[in-house]
Design a protein around this motif. Structure first.
Motif, PDB file in Angstrom:
ATOM      1  N   LYS A 224      16.390  33.076 -20.908  1.00  0.00           N
ATOM      2  CA  LYS A 224      17.551  32.496 -20.232  1.00  0.00           C
ATOM      3  C   LYS A 224      17.144  31.358 -19.308  1.00  0.00           C
ATOM      4  O   LYS A 224      17.960  30.494 -18.985  1.00  0.00           O
ATOM      5  CB  LYS A 224      18.301  33.561 -19.438  1.00  0.00           C
ATOM      6  N   LYS A 225      15.886  31.364 -18.882  1.00  0.00           N
ATOM      7  CA  LYS A 225      15.399  30.300 -17.999  1.00  0.00           C
ATOM      8  C   LYS A 225      15.045  29.042 -18.786  1.00  0.00           C
ATOM      9  O   LYS A 225      15.032  27.943 -18.236  1.00  0.00           O
ATOM     10  CB  LYS A 225      14.152  30.775 -17.232  1.00  0.00           C
ATOM     11  N   ASP A 226      14.717  29.191 -20.052  1.00  0.00           N
ATOM     12  CA  ASP A 226      14.245  28.074 -20.880  1.00  0.00           C
ATOM     13  C   ASP A 226      15.370  27.630 -21.814  1.00  0.00           C
ATOM     14  O   ASP A 226      15.264  27.703 -23.035  1.00  0.00           O
ATOM     15  CB  ASP A 226      13.017  28.517 -21.676  1.00  0.00           C
ATOM     16  N   ILE A 227      16.465  27.148 -21.219  1.00  0.00           N
ATOM     17  CA  ILE A 227      17.693  26.869 -21.959  1.00  0.00           C
ATOM     18  C   ILE A 227      17.471  25.802 -23.022  1.00  0.00           C
ATOM     19  O   ILE A 227      17.923  25.933 -24.169  1.00  0.00           O
ATOM     20  CB  ILE A 227      18.816  26.446 -20.988  1.00  0.00           C
ATOM     21  N   VAL A 228      16.771  24.737 -22.666  1.00  0.00           N
ATOM     22  CA  VAL A 228      16.590  23.622 -23.605  1.00  0.00           C
ATOM     23  C   VAL A 228      15.828  24.086 -24.853  1.00  0.00           C
ATOM     24  O   VAL A 228      16.229  23.808 -25.981  1.00  0.00           O
ATOM     25  CB  VAL A 228      15.850  22.450 -22.927  1.00  0.00           C
ATOM     26  N   ALA A 229      14.735  24.806 -24.656  1.00  0.00           N
ATOM     27  CA  ALA A 229      13.940  25.269 -25.796  1.00  0.00           C
ATOM     28  C   ALA A 229      14.740  26.216 -26.678  1.00  0.00           C
ATOM     29  O   ALA A 229      14.662  26.156 -27.913  1.00  0.00           O
ATOM     30  CB  ALA A 229      12.667  25.956 -25.306  1.00  0.00           C
ATOM     31  N   MET A 230      15.552  27.093 -26.072  1.00  0.00           N
ATOM     32  CA  MET A 230      16.339  28.041 -26.856  1.00  0.00           C
ATOM     33  C   MET A 230      17.455  27.319 -27.626  1.00  0.00           C
ATOM     34  O   MET A 230      17.765  27.669 -28.769  1.00  0.00           O
ATOM     35  CB  MET A 230      16.927  29.124 -25.953  1.00  0.00           C
ATOM     36  N   GLU A 231      18.045  26.293 -27.011  1.00  0.00           N
ATOM     37  CA  GLU A 231      19.054  25.506 -27.727  1.00  0.00           C
ATOM     38  C   GLU A 231      18.432  24.762 -28.905  1.00  0.00           C
ATOM     39  O   GLU A 231      19.051  24.617 -29.959  1.00  0.00           O
ATOM     40  CB  GLU A 231      19.735  24.531 -26.770  1.00  0.00           C
ATOM     41  N   GLN A 232      17.202  24.300 -28.728  1.00  0.00           N
ATOM     42  CA  GLN A 232      16.511  23.636 -29.827  1.00  0.00           C
ATOM     43  C   GLN A 232      16.243  24.620 -30.972  1.00  0.00           C
ATOM     44  O   GLN A 232      16.350  24.253 -32.155  1.00  0.00           O
ATOM     45  CB  GLN A 232      15.198  23.034 -29.322  1.00  0.00           C
ATOM     46  N   LYS A 233      15.901  25.859 -30.637  1.00  0.00           N
ATOM     47  CA  LYS A 233      15.707  26.880 -31.674  1.00  0.00           C
ATOM     48  C   LYS A 233      17.007  27.141 -32.429  1.00  0.00           C
ATOM     49  O   LYS A 233      17.016  27.259 -33.656  1.00  0.00           O
ATOM     50  CB  LYS A 233      15.206  28.183 -31.044  1.00  0.00           C
ATOM     51  N   GLN A 234      18.122  27.232 -31.690  1.00  0.00           N
ATOM     52  CA  GLN A 234      19.417  27.432 -32.345  1.00  0.00           C
ATOM     53  C   GLN A 234      19.736  26.278 -33.293  1.00  0.00           C
ATOM     54  O   GLN A 234      20.209  26.498 -34.412  1.00  0.00           O
ATOM     55  CB  GLN A 234      20.523  27.542 -31.308  1.00  0.00           C
ATOM     56  N   GLU A 235      19.489  25.062 -32.820  1.00  0.00           N
ATOM     57  CA  GLU A 235      19.769  23.896 -33.656  1.00  0.00           C
ATOM     58  C   GLU A 235      18.897  23.908 -34.907  1.00  0.00           C
ATOM     59  O   GLU A 235      19.359  23.584 -36.009  1.00  0.00           O
ATOM     60  CB  GLU A 235      19.524  22.613 -32.862  1.00  0.00           C
ATOM     61  N   TYR A 236      17.639  24.302 -34.756  1.00  0.00           N
ATOM     62  CA  TYR A 236      16.739  24.375 -35.908  1.00  0.00           C
ATOM     63  C   TYR A 236      17.255  25.391 -36.925  1.00  0.00           C
ATOM     64  O   TYR A 236      17.290  25.124 -38.138  1.00  0.00           O
ATOM     65  CB  TYR A 236      15.333  24.754 -35.437  1.00  0.00           C
ATOM     66  N   LEU A 237      17.679  26.561 -36.432  1.00  0.00           N
ATOM     67  CA  LEU A 237      18.201  27.592 -37.327  1.00  0.00           C
ATOM     68  C   LEU A 237      19.467  27.120 -38.039  1.00  0.00           C
ATOM     69  O   LEU A 237      19.651  27.352 -39.239  1.00  0.00           O
ATOM     70  CB  LEU A 237      18.485  28.879 -36.547  1.00  0.00           C
TER      71      LEU A 237
END
Length: 255
Positions: A224-237
């Motif tokens: 939850k702290k690393d929002i940008v990286a997690m959003e990038q993972k979602q976009e990749y998926l």
């Protein structure tokens, strides 16, 4: 206990549902399965739980469940599956009633899972008195009380609103951080997969094959702290499955 799916193929009549599925679920990890509608996600979960057998291939259980395990493979469903005439405590105790457990031991187990799922103050409430999130907490507590080796979770948060879904994801992360349970988690929701999955199995449209297995190394508690990286993972998926998801939307589903 680990699970291994080896060379899984499946068809219903002349319709090919799954083809050449190979992946492992290792002890202490959450493996999420995502993919277009009808690609066989829920079918795979049924294979893992032994509710159905694939046309060919095998699901292996590797190692032994914990000594205190009463039910090695335990489901959590999206519709809660609570008995409306039983209290929170009564719904949880249902999972123990087929096991020969002394009353004091059963009471201790129930008290423990009530505390772990923040339900202690609601033990006498009936399901009709509970919110959707509270009902799913009861379903999670009922699953935990048999100390499963692997939790099989079939879109457990899909019936909840977005705020409640966030709270339940936080609860699951908190539970895993304290106990490191093993789970296979089927979802359509990419945010859930990225928030909860150590490994994400991306299936193609029917017949479902593995497009990619995406691993996320960021600890669950830090995501939850690393929002940008997690959003990038979602976009990749999403980029992996966008075109096939659009095509699958026009087909009959198996999930």
């Amino acid at each position: 206990m680990d699970l291994s799916l080896n060379n899984i193929h499946h068809q219903y009549g002349d319709v090919n549902i799954l083809s050449d599925i190979n992946f492992d679920i290792n002890s202490g990890e959450i493996v999420c399965i995502i993919g277009p509608s009808g690609c066989g996600k829920s079918t795979l979960l049924r294979f893992l739980g032994g509710l159905e057998r694939p046309t060919s291939g095998e699901v292996l259980q590797i190692g032994s469940p914990p000594d205190s395990c009463l039910n090695p493979l335990t489901y959590i469903f999206q519709d809660f599956a609570l008995l409306p005439w039983r209290s929170v405590e009564g719904n949880i105790s249902l999972a123990l009633e087929d096991h020969r457990i002394p009353a004091d031991q059963a009471s201790a187990i129930i008290n423990d899972v009530l505390a772990r799922t923040k339900l202690t103050d609601f033990r006498k409430a009936l399901p009709r008195q509970l919110s959707g999130g509270m009902k799913q907490r009861v379903a999670i507590a009922r699953a935990l009380c048999v100390n499963p080796a692997v939790l099989l979770m079939d879109e457990p948060l899909s019936a909840l609103d977005s705020q409640t879904r966030e709270l339940l994801m936080d609860d699951l992360v908190d539970l895993w951080t304290r106990e490191q349970f093993t789970a296979c988690y089927v979802t359509h929701n990419l945010a859930e997969a990225v928030r909860l999955g150590h490994k994400i199995v991306v299936l193609s449209r029917r017949p479902g094959t593995i497009r990619e297995i995406v691993e996320i190394d960021t600890p669950l508690a830090d995501r939850k702290k690393d929002i940008v990286a997690m959003e990038q993972k979602q976009e990749y998926l999403w980029n992996l499955m966008r075109d096939e998801a659009l095509a699958a939307d026009m087909e009959l589903t198996d999930d």
